[in-house]
Design an enzyme around this catalytic site. Structure first.
Site, mmCIF file in Angstrom:
data_model
loop_
_atom_site.group_PDB
_atom_site.id
_atom_site.type_symbol
_atom_site.label_atom_id
_atom_site.label_comp_id
_atom_site.label_asym_id
_atom_site.label_seq_id
_atom_site.Cartn_x
_atom_site.Cartn_y
_atom_site.Cartn_z
ATOM 1 N N CYS A 94 9.282 -0.222 -2.697
ATOM 2 C CA CYS A 94 9.114 -0.405 -1.258
ATOM 3 C C CYS A 94 10.046 -1.540 -0.851
ATOM 4 O O CYS A 94 10.859 -1.993 -1.650
ATOM 5 C CB CYS A 94 7.661 -0.696 -0.885
ATOM 6 N N ARG A 95 9.929 -2.010 0.352
ATOM 7 C CA ARG A 95 10.848 -3.041 0.829
ATOM 8 C C ARG A 95 10.695 -4.361 0.076
ATOM 9 O O ARG A 95 11.664 -4.982 -0.323
ATOM 10 C CB ARG A 95 10.655 -3.258 2.321
#
Length: 135
Positions: A94-95
């Site tokens: 994810c980020r």
């Protein structure tokens, strides 16, 4: 007290060494988390599947080369169709690494045992100067 004053340098070295051992755990590299270099090794040696659990808009901005996008809310429904072989290693991205760490439990409940989260997420991937794609 005299012992502490006489051996302050040894105590300082011991505390520093302990801090360096604890730093990765405090920095988010807990169980099931791996570094960007470790992820590359899994991808090259064991044909690991990279699953980006960001929302489609975030995925379009930047993602790991070859990553499949399955948003976290749809993970339980869509992962079995995307990764049929449960023996393959799965890397969640994810980020920042926070959502992928939470998603580990969901994926393990689906029967995937070799699942890891990229510690630091896409930010760590970029910091390691590894290639990214934009959709």
């Amino acid at each position: 007290m005299k012992f502490i004053l006489d051996n302050w340098m040894l105590i300082l070295v011991a505390l520093s060494a302990g801090g360096m051992l604890l730093w990765p755990m405090l920095n988010g590299a807990g169980p099931g988390a791996l570094t960007a270099d470790g992820a590359v090794q899994l991808m090259n040696r064991e044909k690991a599947v990279v699953i980006d659990i960001c929302e489609p808009a975030e995925y379009a901005q930047a993602h790991v080369v070859g990553a499949k996008n399955i948003p976290m809310g749809q993970l339980a429904d869509k992962l079995p169709g995307a990764v049929k072989n449960k023996a393959l290693p799965v890397i969640l991205v994810c980020r920042s690494g926070a959502r992928s760490s939470r998603a580990l439990g969901i994926v393990k409940k689906l029967g995937y045992e070799n699942v890891q989260s990229l510690s630091g997420g896409l930010g760590a991937w970029r910091s390691a100067n590894l290639p990214i794609e934009k959709a």
